[in-house]
Design a protein around this motif. Structure first.
Motif, short mmCIF file in Angstrom:
data_model
loop_
_atom_site.label_atom_id
_atom_site.label_comp_id
_atom_site.label_asym_id
_atom_site.label_seq_id
_atom_site.Cartn_x
_atom_site.Cartn_y
_atom_site.Cartn_z
N GLU A 151 0.47 -1.46 0.30
CA GLU A 151 -0.04 0.18 0.47
C GLU A 151 0.66 1.45 -0.03
OE1 GLU A 151 -3.82 -2.24 2.98
OE2 GLU A 151 -2.67 0.18 3.15
N ARG A 152 0.11 2.24 -0.31
CA ARG A 152 1.17 4.19 -0.53
C ARG A 152 0.82 3.94 1.09
NH1 ARG A 152 2.28 7.29 -4.31
NH2 ARG A 152 3.65 7.07 -2.41
N THR A 153 2.37 4.51 1.82
CA THR A 153 2.21 4.76 2.94
C THR A 153 3.19 5.86 3.14
OG1 THR A 153 3.41 4.31 5.39
CG2 THR A 153 4.20 3.33 3.45
N SER A 154 2.59 7.83 3.77
CA SER A 154 4.19 8.59 3.75
C SER A 154 5.52 8.34 5.18
CB SER A 154 2.95 9.84 4.33
OG SER A 154 2.60 9.39 5.73
N TYR A 166 4.07 3.75 19.72
CA TYR A 166 3.12 2.60 19.56
C TYR A 166 2.94 3.00 18.52
CZ TYR A 166 -0.50 -0.25 17.58
OH TYR A 166 -1.13 -1.12 16.85
N ILE A 167 1.89 3.86 18.52
CA ILE A 167 0.83 4.41 17.66
C ILE A 167 1.46 4.86 16.64
CG2 ILE A 167 -1.25 4.72 18.81
CD1 ILE A 167 -0.77 7.69 18.82
N ARG A 168 3.17 6.01 16.95
CA ARG A 168 3.32 6.40 15.77
C ARG A 168 4.56 5.58 14.99
NH1 ARG A 168 4.26 11.69 19.72
NH2 ARG A 168 2.01 12.41 19.62
N GLY A 169 4.04 3.93 14.70
CA GLY A 169 5.18 3.25 14.42
C GLY A 169 4.72 2.72 13.45
N GLN A 170 5.49 1.76 13.09
CA GLN A 170 4.53 1.65 12.04
C GLN A 170 5.08 -0.18 11.30
OE1 GLN A 170 3.42 3.64 7.48
NE2 GLN A 170 5.77 2.28 7.42
N ALA A 171 3.92 -1.29 11.29
CA ALA A 171 4.82 -2.90 10.87
C ALA A 171 3.98 -2.76 9.97
CB ALA A 171 3.45 -3.42 11.82
N PHE A 172 4.91 -3.86 9.06
CA PHE A 172 4.27 -3.70 7.94
C PHE A 172 3.89 -5.01 7.53
CE2 PHE A 172 8.49 -2.39 6.73
CZ PHE A 172 10.04 -1.95 7.39
N HIS A 173 3.72 -6.08 8.77
CA HIS A 173 2.03 -6.63 8.41
C HIS A 173 1.59 -7.06 9.58
CE1 HIS A 173 5.34 -8.04 5.20
NE2 HIS A 173 6.23 -8.93 6.25
N GLY A 174 1.28 -5.87 9.67
CA GLY A 174 0.54 -5.69 11.20
C GLY A 174 0.81 -5.79 12.35
#
Lengths: 330, 255
Positions: free
Chosen positions: A273-276, B33-41
């Motif tokens: 997906e696109r992500t910033s 946590y909320i400002r992170g980003q998981a590739f697969h959730g």
């Protein structure tokens, strides 16, 4: 008398000033005392272009003059590759300058590099290639010598050309997805390349690969842009392209995708997906999966690209991971 | 006071002290946590271990802050995992939030996350509020009645977007594992109301697949569903891993 002197001074000044601004089609030959160009560059495209297509140009980036007249102080080899800077070549023994600052000094005349040389690229040992060019020297008053063969040496910083293995990716997007080639070329792929090529700390290697876009981004209209079940994901995986950009990934790896999933590796490519946030890292991570990495589980170490989350520190790859990522693309 | 009472008090004091110590162990920073980003959730099980209901205020605050738009999805996701009834109200309010004709992809991703999160909430708390909300959401026209504003760029019309929202409600109900959710999904599949027909027909394969998800969650719970999928993945991998091991051993013995 003073007025005349002033006028002559102005004229002389103007002549010199204007001369400094003009573009000239001369090169300095080696008989005067320089090797034409010897410098180091860090990467070089292996796909040299054909004659006359105005690409892969050799031009003089900075003209200057001395008692013998005009000469080219800084050569530039422009690869016309969006991911490779124009590299400046200084006279032998000189310092190197690199990058886009030469653009402001660019002469208007260019030479297609391939037709300017008589011969092929030859590898001279491990770290540089050498090519002959014909140059001539012209004085301030436009008296020129004949064309004289000179030698250009191009050195690599560290790695050989073979080690900088560009990986060309076919990229496709669902019809409603907004993704420009410029974004891919100037942000996503360079970011993915940079994090791999940089040694970020213990356990990391400077993995010498670079990602390049292969051709135009194709557009597909299979499905509705949302991957909701196994049939839809199979349908999109079958679309041509190593990277397929979709709107939503709600199913991946034979299961309901956890909420906030951004990428999914499949049998013939990756879905994203696109992500910033750290999009290049996402593509690199999924590409790693697609090359067989982390299949039995993500890395537990947040400093490594195989970590499950795109934290800013997740940039390192081991030698094994690097080797696998450099495996030929099917 | 006799010695038994004193001992009891001492034991109680120690237990209380230990308990207090445990409570004083702080959970990871929610904003991180909320400002992170998981590739697969993110892992449901891991998050439910790391965080508890004390994170709810911060999560609701994040959902109410426009500055956190890019992070709304993760806030919504966690809220259903750790929150109670208050979380349900906040998630519903978030889903219906917005008064402009268009919403960003990030906002839409968060709406999707919020509906799936309602499913997690139902699974944990049996929230009737959340359950009714999602079941009613299986009828696309409900979203007009709820005046949910804002269409994501890849939906061409409100009608199309209503179908999308109903799909998200479908996901939430599947993830709840609740019996009534299963009944509603089955009814949608077998005997949809007239106003649900187009939705059912457009998402037939999805409905079938996510009914299976519902069955897994109903039987094993959300964490159990993840474990099940993980075990299936390992079973599929086993032949490849064995082959890789065999090749490695063959290379090592090569003269």
């Amino acid at each position: 008398m003073s007025v005349r002197f002033f006028a002559i001074s102005v004229l002389l000044f103007g002549a010199v000033f204007l001369a400094g601004q003009r573009s000239v089609a001369y090169e300095k030959d080696t008989e005067i005392g320089y090797t034409v160009a010897t410098n180091t560059i860090s990467a070089i495209s292996e796909t040299w272009r054909e004659k006359g297509d105005d690409r892969t140009d050799l031009y003089c980036a900075y003209w200057t003059w001395d008692d013998y007249g005009w000469y080219c102080r800084t050569w530039a080899l422009e690869l016309n590759d969006p991911l490779v800077d124009a590299y400046s070549l200084s006279p032998y023994g000189g310092s190197t300058t690199r990058g886009t600052d030469v653009d402001t000094q660019r002469a208007t005349v260019r030479y297609d590099f391939l037709p300017a040389v008589h011969g092929k690229w030859t590898a001279q040992g491990e770290h540089y290639v050498q090519q002959w060019v014909f140059v001539r020297y012209c004085s301030f008053r436009n008296f020129c010598t004949g064309w004289i063969p000179s030698r250009l040496n191009f050195y690599y910083l560290g790695a050989t050309a073979a080690e900088h293995s560009p990986i060309f990716l076919d990229i496709a997007r669902y019809t409603s997805v907004s993704l420009s080639e410029s974004t891919v070329d100037t942000a996503i792929l360079p970011d993915a390349t940079e994090l791999l090529q940089t040694n970020d700390g213990p356990g990391d290697v400077a993995c010498p690969i670079s990602f390049r876009r292969n051709g135009a981004i194709s557009v597909f209209s299979v499905g509705d842009g949302r991957i909701n079940d196994s049939a839809e994901i199979s349908e999109v995986h079958a679309v041509s392209g190593r990277v397929k950009v979709v709107e939503e990934i709600n199913w991946c790896g034979g299961r309901a995708a956890p909420t906030t999933t951004l990428g999914c590796s499949g049998p013939r490519g990756i879905l994203v997906e696109r992500t910033s946030n750290r999009e290049g890292m996402l593509w690199a991570h999924e590409y790693g999966h697609n090359q067989g990495l982390w299949v039995s589980g993500h890395s537990p170490n947040p400093n490594f690209l195989g970590y499950f989350s795109s934290v800013p520190t997740a940039r390192r790859v081991t030698q094994r991971e690097c080797d696998l990522m450099r495996e030929p693309v099917d | 006071m006799n010695w038994q009472s004193a001992l009891s008090l001492l034991v109680l004091a120690l237990a209380t002290g230990t308990n207090v110590s445990a409570q004083q162990v702080t959970q990871p920073d929610v904003s991180e946590y909320i400002r992170g980003q998981a590739f697969h959730g993110d892992s449901y099980e891991e998050l439910s271990t790391l965080y508890d209901s004390t994170a709810v205020p911060a999560l609701i605050e994040a959902l109410n802050s426009d500055a956190e738009e890019e992070n709304w999805a993760r806030a919504a996701y966690l809220l259903g995992i750790v929150g109670g009834e208050r979380a349900g109200g906040a998630l519903i309010a978030f889903i219906e939030k917005g008064d402009s004709p268009f919403i960003s992809r990030a906002h839409n991703r968060a709406r999707k996350a919020a509906m799936q999160s309602l499913g997690y909430l139902i699974n944990r708390t049996r929230s009737e509020l959340a359950l009714d909300y999602l079941i009613e959401g299986l009828t696309p026209s409900v979203w007009r009645e709820r005046n949910v504003m804002g269409v994501v760029p890849y939906a061409d019309s409100y009608e199309e977007y209503d179908l999308l929202l109903s799909t998200y409600a479908l996901f939430g109900l599947a993830l709840s594992g609740h019996p009534r959710a299963g009944e509603a999904l089955t009814a949608l599949q077998r005997s949809p109301k007239p106003e649900q027909l187009q939705f059912r027909d457009s998402e037939e394969s999805t409905l079938t697949q996510w009914l299976e998800v519902h069955g897994l969650v109903a039987e094993r719970g959300v964490a159990g569903m993840d474990d099940y999928y993980e075990s299936q993945h390992r079973l599929e991998l086993a032949p490849r891993l064995e082959e890789a091991q065999r090749l490695r051993e063959a290379q090592q013995t090569r003269p």
